[in-house]
Scaffold this active site. Structure first.
Site, PDB file in Angstrom:
ATOM      1  N   GLU A   8     -71.157  58.123   0.803  1.00 24.25           N
ATOM      2  CA  GLU A   8     -70.049  58.215  -0.160  1.00 24.25           C
ATOM      3  C   GLU A   8     -69.627  59.664  -0.352  1.00 24.25           C
ATOM      4  OE1 GLU A   8     -70.956  54.265  -2.902  1.00 24.25           O
ATOM      5  OE2 GLU A   8     -71.866  56.156  -3.486  1.00 24.25           O
ATOM      6  N   GLY A  44     -75.800  51.931  -5.972  1.00 20.25           N
ATOM      7  CA  GLY A  44     -75.943  50.989  -4.854  1.00 20.25           C
ATOM      8  C   GLY A  44     -76.671  51.604  -3.672  1.00 20.25           C
ATOM      9  N   THR A 102     -67.060  47.210  -8.205  1.00 18.61           N
ATOM     10  CA  THR A 102     -65.717  47.539  -8.692  1.00 18.61           C
ATOM     11  C   THR A 102     -64.770  47.743  -7.506  1.00 18.61           C
ATOM     12  OG1 THR A 102     -66.835  48.716 -10.488  1.00 18.61           O
ATOM     13  CG2 THR A 102     -64.448  49.000 -10.324  1.00 18.61           C
ATOM     14  N   LYS A 147     -68.437  52.930 -17.947  1.00 21.71           N
ATOM     15  CA  LYS A 147     -68.918  54.039 -17.111  1.00 21.71           C
ATOM     16  C   LYS A 147     -68.601  55.396 -17.721  1.00 21.71           C
ATOM     17  CE  LYS A 147     -70.120  51.117 -13.883  1.00 21.71           C
ATOM     18  NZ  LYS A 147     -69.395  50.928 -12.660  1.00 21.71           N
ATOM     19  N   ASP A 182     -63.533  54.872  -4.568  1.00 18.07           N
ATOM     20  CA  ASP A 182     -64.933  54.483  -4.753  1.00 18.07           C
ATOM     21  C   ASP A 182     -65.237  54.277  -6.235  1.00 18.07           C
ATOM     22  OD1 ASP A 182     -67.567  53.902  -4.147  1.00 18.07           O
ATOM     23  OD2 ASP A 182     -67.905  55.716  -2.973  1.00 18.07           O
ATOM     24  N   GLY A 183     -66.346  53.632  -6.523  1.00 12.37           N
ATOM     25  CA  GLY A 183     -66.791  53.417  -7.899  1.00 12.37           C
ATOM     26  C   GLY A 183     -67.675  54.563  -8.370  1.00 12.37           C
ATOM     27  N   ALA A 184     -68.229  54.416  -9.565  1.00 12.15           N
ATOM     28  CA  ALA A 184     -69.159  55.423 -10.106  1.00 12.15           C
ATOM     29  C   ALA A 184     -70.075  54.750 -11.120  1.00 12.15           C
ATOM     30  CB  ALA A 184     -68.393  56.555 -10.765  1.00 12.15           C
ATOM     31  N   THR A 190     -68.328  51.708  -2.083  1.00 14.42           N
ATOM     32  CA  THR A 190     -69.342  50.649  -2.140  1.00 14.42           C
ATOM     33  C   THR A 190     -69.549  50.223  -3.588  1.00 14.42           C
ATOM     34  OG1 THR A 190     -70.455  51.484  -0.173  1.00 14.42           O
ATOM     35  CG2 THR A 190     -71.792  50.165  -1.666  1.00 14.42           C
ATOM     36  N   GLY A 191     -69.713  48.916  -3.799  1.00 12.86           N
ATOM     37  CA  GLY A 191     -70.057  48.442  -5.147  1.00 12.86           C
ATOM     38  C   GLY A 191     -69.150  47.328  -5.620  1.00 12.86           C
TER      39      GLY A 191
HETATM   40  C1  5RP Z   1     -72.947  52.914  -4.840  1.00 13.47           C
HETATM   41  C2  5RP Z   1     -72.162  53.569  -5.912  1.00 13.47           C
HETATM   42  C3  5RP Z   1     -71.248  52.691  -6.700  1.00 13.47           C
HETATM   43  O1  5RP Z   1     -69.960  53.179  -6.593  1.00 13.47           O
HETATM   44  C4  5RP Z   1     -71.699  52.701  -8.127  1.00 13.47           C
HETATM   45  O2  5RP Z   1     -73.059  52.294  -8.176  1.00 13.47           O
HETATM   46  C5  5RP Z   1     -70.854  51.777  -9.011  1.00 13.47           C
HETATM   47  O3  5RP Z   1     -71.070  50.456  -8.644  1.00 13.47           O
HETATM   48  P1  5RP Z   1     -70.388  49.242  -9.380  1.00 13.47           P
HETATM   49  O4  5RP Z   1     -68.920  49.368  -9.136  1.00 13.47           O
HETATM   50  O5  5RP Z   1     -71.005  48.031  -8.749  1.00 13.47           O
HETATM   51  O6  5RP Z   1     -70.721  49.338 -10.856  1.00 13.47           O
HETATM   52  O7  5RP Z   1     -72.227  54.743  -6.156  1.00 13.47           O
HETATM   53  O8  5RP Z   1     -73.840  53.808  -4.231  1.00 13.47           O
END
Ligand code: 5RP
Length: 222
Positions: free
Chosen positions: A102, A96, A28, A120, A80-82, A25-26
């Site tokens: 996740e 998010g 990226t 990040k 996934d993102g972070a 989710t997010g």
């Molecule tokens: C959502 C997350 C996302 O992976 C994290 O917030 C990074 O988001 P983005 O890619 O929009 O910076 O953990 O719960």
């Protein structure tokens, strides 16, 4: 935005025909999912497991077939993102609000790959307030216990009302200054009554695709 697109799209290289893929989710991982959607349109056969309702909606729009845990034993790879990544590839996630699903999906995956732009990357986790998913009942007490662990908890709001996760819970964002022992803090938080899970992902990421000195780099956990 360009970095997010670069790292996100790079992650499709880990996806092979027939795989079950965890969809993060997010903003990226959005680029990963969009690229994956293109490949599915071109004939790639995979099935996705979404980490949020938002990602589920996106995957459906892109024609990515989905499966649930009722139908599968494990996930081949999750992307996934972070919000923060440290040199040991420990993470803060949950910006998010999707941290619980996740973490369930990352744990179920044989390989868990993170896509993260250069902002990040941190030496020590903790500048980003740690998201903690808590049940609604008695959250004031849960906040008190988080304070006793050294945190500065704040209930997350959206449009003036408490933010609700896809699981119907609250999110408490808590800064801890420097998180020097993430494994310890992850466990201590999860022992507090009311805490469902927290956004520390310790020893879970197998690799992080990121940008260093304007170059795409894949850091692998040692
Ligand atoms: C959502 C997350 C996302 O992976 C994290 O917030 C990074 O988001 P983005 O890619 O929009 O910076 O953990 O719960």
């Amino acid at each position: 935005m360009i970095e997010k697109k670069e790292v996100g799209e790079k992650a499709v290289e880990y996806i092979k025909d027939g795989m079950i893929v965890g969809l993060g989710t997010g903003s990226t991982v959005y680029y990963f999912i969009s690229k994956l959607g293109e490949l599915v349109q071109q004939g790639l056969s995979i099935k996705g497991v979404p980490t949020s309702k938002q990602t589920e909606k996106l995957a459906i729009e892109l024609g990515i077939p989905l499966v649930s845990f009722r139908e599968i034993e494990q996930i081949d790879v999750a992307i996934d993102g972070a919000d923060e990544v440290n040199p040991e590839l420990h993470l803060i996630k949950g910006g998010g609000g999707a941290l619980l699903r996740e973490k369930i999906i990352a744990k179920a995956a044989k390989t868990f790959i993170v896509v993260a732009d250069s902002k990040k990357y941190v030496e020590t986790l903790g500048t980003f307030p740690l998201p903690i998913e808590v049940v609604q009942f008695g959250y004031e007490m849960t906040m008190k216990y988080i304070r006793e662990l050294g945190g500065n908890p704040k209930l997350r709001h959206k449009k003036g009302i408490p933010f609700l996760t896809d699981n119907g819970n609250y999110i408490i964002d808590s800064s801890f200054q420097e998180i020097n022992r993430p494994e310890e803090l992850e466990k201590s938080l999860n022992l507090l009554p009311g805490v469902v899970d927290n956004g520390l992902f310790v020893g879970m990421a197998d690799a992080v695709i990121t940008i260093v000195d304007n170059k795409l780099v894949t850091k692998v956990r040692r």
